[in-house]
Design a protein around this motif. Structure first.
Motif, short mmCIF file in Angstrom:
data_model
loop_
_atom_site.label_atom_id
_atom_site.label_comp_id
_atom_site.label_asym_id
_atom_site.label_seq_id
_atom_site.Cartn_x
_atom_site.Cartn_y
_atom_site.Cartn_z
N UNK A 70 -3.18 -5.76 -20.84
CA UNK A 70 -4.17 -4.88 -20.22
C UNK A 70 -5.59 -5.42 -20.38
N UNK A 71 -5.82 -6.28 -21.37
CA UNK A 71 -7.16 -6.86 -21.57
C UNK A 71 -7.56 -7.78 -20.42
N UNK A 72 -6.58 -8.40 -19.79
CA UNK A 72 -6.89 -9.39 -18.75
C UNK A 72 -6.31 -9.02 -17.39
N UNK A 73 -5.73 -7.82 -17.26
CA UNK A 73 -5.05 -7.47 -16.02
C UNK A 73 -5.98 -7.46 -14.80
N UNK A 74 -7.27 -7.21 -15.02
CA UNK A 74 -8.22 -7.20 -13.90
C UNK A 74 -8.30 -8.56 -13.21
N UNK A 75 -8.03 -9.64 -13.94
CA UNK A 75 -8.07 -10.97 -13.35
C UNK A 75 -6.92 -11.18 -12.37
N UNK A 76 -5.88 -10.37 -12.47
CA UNK A 76 -4.78 -10.41 -11.51
C UNK A 76 -4.87 -9.25 -10.53
N UNK A 77 -6.08 -8.78 -10.32
CA UNK A 77 -6.38 -7.74 -9.32
C UNK A 77 -5.70 -6.42 -9.63
N UNK A 78 -5.48 -6.13 -10.91
CA UNK A 78 -4.97 -4.81 -11.30
C UNK A 78 -6.19 -3.96 -11.66
N UNK B 52 0.82 -1.21 0.00
CA UNK B 52 0.00 0.00 0.00
C UNK B 52 0.85 1.26 0.00
N UNK B 53 0.34 2.30 -0.63
CA UNK B 53 0.99 3.61 -0.55
C UNK B 53 1.02 4.04 0.92
N UNK B 54 1.92 4.94 1.25
CA UNK B 54 2.12 5.31 2.65
C UNK B 54 0.95 6.09 3.25
N UNK B 55 0.01 6.53 2.42
CA UNK B 55 -1.18 7.20 2.95
C UNK B 55 -2.44 6.36 2.76
N UNK B 56 -2.27 5.07 2.49
CA UNK B 56 -3.40 4.19 2.17
C UNK B 56 -4.40 4.13 3.33
N UNK B 57 -3.92 3.92 4.53
CA UNK B 57 -4.81 3.81 5.69
C UNK B 57 -5.56 5.12 5.90
N UNK B 58 -4.86 6.23 5.83
CA UNK B 58 -5.50 7.53 6.03
C UNK B 58 -6.56 7.80 4.97
N UNK B 59 -6.26 7.49 3.72
CA UNK B 59 -7.22 7.73 2.64
C UNK B 59 -8.43 6.80 2.76
N UNK B 60 -8.21 5.59 3.24
CA UNK B 60 -9.33 4.67 3.46
C UNK B 60 -10.28 5.23 4.51
N UNK B 61 -9.72 5.80 5.57
CA UNK B 61 -10.53 6.33 6.65
C UNK B 61 -11.27 7.59 6.23
N UNK C 146 -12.68 0.15 -2.67
CA UNK C 146 -11.31 -0.20 -3.03
C UNK C 146 -10.72 0.95 -3.81
N UNK C 147 -9.45 0.87 -4.14
CA UNK C 147 -8.81 1.97 -4.85
C UNK C 147 -8.08 1.50 -6.08
N UNK C 148 -7.07 2.26 -6.46
CA UNK C 148 -6.26 1.89 -7.60
C UNK C 148 -5.25 0.82 -7.19
N UNK D 104 -3.95 4.02 -3.24
CA UNK D 104 -3.08 3.36 -4.21
C UNK D 104 -2.39 2.15 -3.56
N UNK D 105 -2.41 1.04 -4.28
CA UNK D 105 -1.74 -0.17 -3.83
C UNK D 105 -0.97 -0.76 -5.01
N UNK D 106 0.12 -1.44 -4.69
CA UNK D 106 0.93 -2.09 -5.73
C UNK D 106 0.92 -3.59 -5.50
N UNK D 107 0.50 -4.32 -6.53
CA UNK D 107 0.38 -5.78 -6.45
C UNK D 107 1.63 -6.41 -7.03
#
Length: 334
Positions: A145-153, A107-116, A129-131, A227-230
């Motif tokens: 990019x056609x199938x990236x959503x299946x890998x939680x992107x 997660x980005x360093x402000x992920x928790x704050x932005x969630x709240x 959820x976010x990006x 923002x999160x990075x998978x």
């Protein structure tokens, strides 16, 4: 409605994990270094779903150096499956919000704050959820990019938007935030879809709770400020893995569509699922003139459409198995 959460905590960050001790330090470091959380009462819980590596020791090492205002707790969930790990997380969470992060999420360093912040601004949001961006070990194949959503992107742009659960347009469980009340009031303790297991590739376990929450009237949102990075290792871009993924995602389609269907609607849903995906499968075959085997992305799509088409038969097979098992139990007890 009975209040069931501990108001002393604002948010619980829950990390279901299985044999990913090598991934946990990166994630825990990100959480320990979150910014703009000085006014929040929050905690981290790790749900170990029967790991055979040193997951428990890894968590213990971080517990010894945890921050004074941040609790890190560990739980072993012996019932195998991501759905059961999430259910355990909900039971153990002390926050009225629960943020789920997979063990390979950064997660980005402000992920928790932005969630709240989003929770405060959108009181009717039951989940959001976010990006989710890809952090690839190797370059993905052309057309990925056609199938990236299946890998939680998930990258849906810079504006908040509502998901469409009625069309199975939903966020993944990775980097998802829910209101504990919305979950506990509406999500059954026995999931229909438990998640990918050895010998059982059917997925959909992350969508099932959201369908129940949406049925109860809660909104499901996309919050672009989170923002999160998978992390995606090279093996997840290999042919065998991707085709197993396509199959697992397809076989759950009928069950997902039936979750909130009334009894009289179920035969219609089953028929429409078969016919709709038969059309997609046929169109795909015609488009690529039966040469999709040379293109990994089109082969993935073909497998997904075929498995979605077969999902009603998979569902009916599971129903028959359950009924036969029940009959066997009854006969054994006589």
């Amino acid at each position: 409605m009975t209040e069931i959460v501990n108001k002393n905590l604002d948010i619980t960050i829950a990390v279901p994990t299985y044999n990913r001790a090598s991934y946990l330090p990166k994630l825990l470091e990100r959480l320990f270094n979150q910014i703009d959380v000085e006014q929040l009462n929050w905690e981290i819980i790790v749900i170990d779903n029967n790991s055979t590596d040193n997951t428990s020791q890894c968590v213990q090492d971080y517990q010894s150096k945890q921050l004074s205002n941040l609790s890190l707790r560990y739980f072993l969930e012996t019932k195998q499956g991501a759905a059961f790990a999430r259910l355990r997380a909900v039971r153990e969470a002390r926050g009225y919000l629960i943020g789920f992060l997979d063990d390979d999420n950064l997660p980005a360093l402000n992920w928790v704050a932005q969630a709240f912040v989003f929770a405060k601004e959108h009181p009717q949001a039951g989940a959001w959820s976010g990006q989710i961006h890809g952090d690839y070990e190797i370059k993905p194949p052309a057309g990925f990019e056609k199938i990236q959503a299946f890998l939680a992107i998930r990258e849906h742009g810079a504006q908040p938007l509502l998901f469409k659960p009625e069309h199975l347009q939903l966020p993944p469980a990775a980097a998802l935030v829910v209101r504990k009340q919305a979950w506990c009031d509406n999500v059954p303790q026995q999931p229909q879809l438990t998640g990918k297991l050895p010998g059982l590739l059917v997925q959909g376990d992350d969508y099932e709770p959201l369908l129940y929450i949406h049925k109860a009237g809660w909104k499901i949102w996309y919050n672009p400020s989170m923002h999160t990075y998978h992390q995606i290792p090279s093996q997840r871009l290999e042919k065998d893995y991707l085709l197993d993924l396509a199959r697992g995602c397809g076989l759950c389609i009928c069950q997902l569509r039936l979750i909130n269907a009334k009894s009289w609607q179920k035969p219609i849903v089953i028929l429409r699922t078969f016919l709709g995906n038969l059309a997609r499968f046929s169109q795909h075959m015609m488009k690529y003139k039966f040469n999709s085997k040379s293109d990994l992305i089109s082969l993935f799509e073909l497998q997904f459409y075929f498995s979605s088409m077969m999902s009603p038969f998979y569902y009916l097979k599971q129903i028959c198995k359950k009924r036969l098992k029940s009959l066997y139990k009854i006969k054994s007890s006589i």
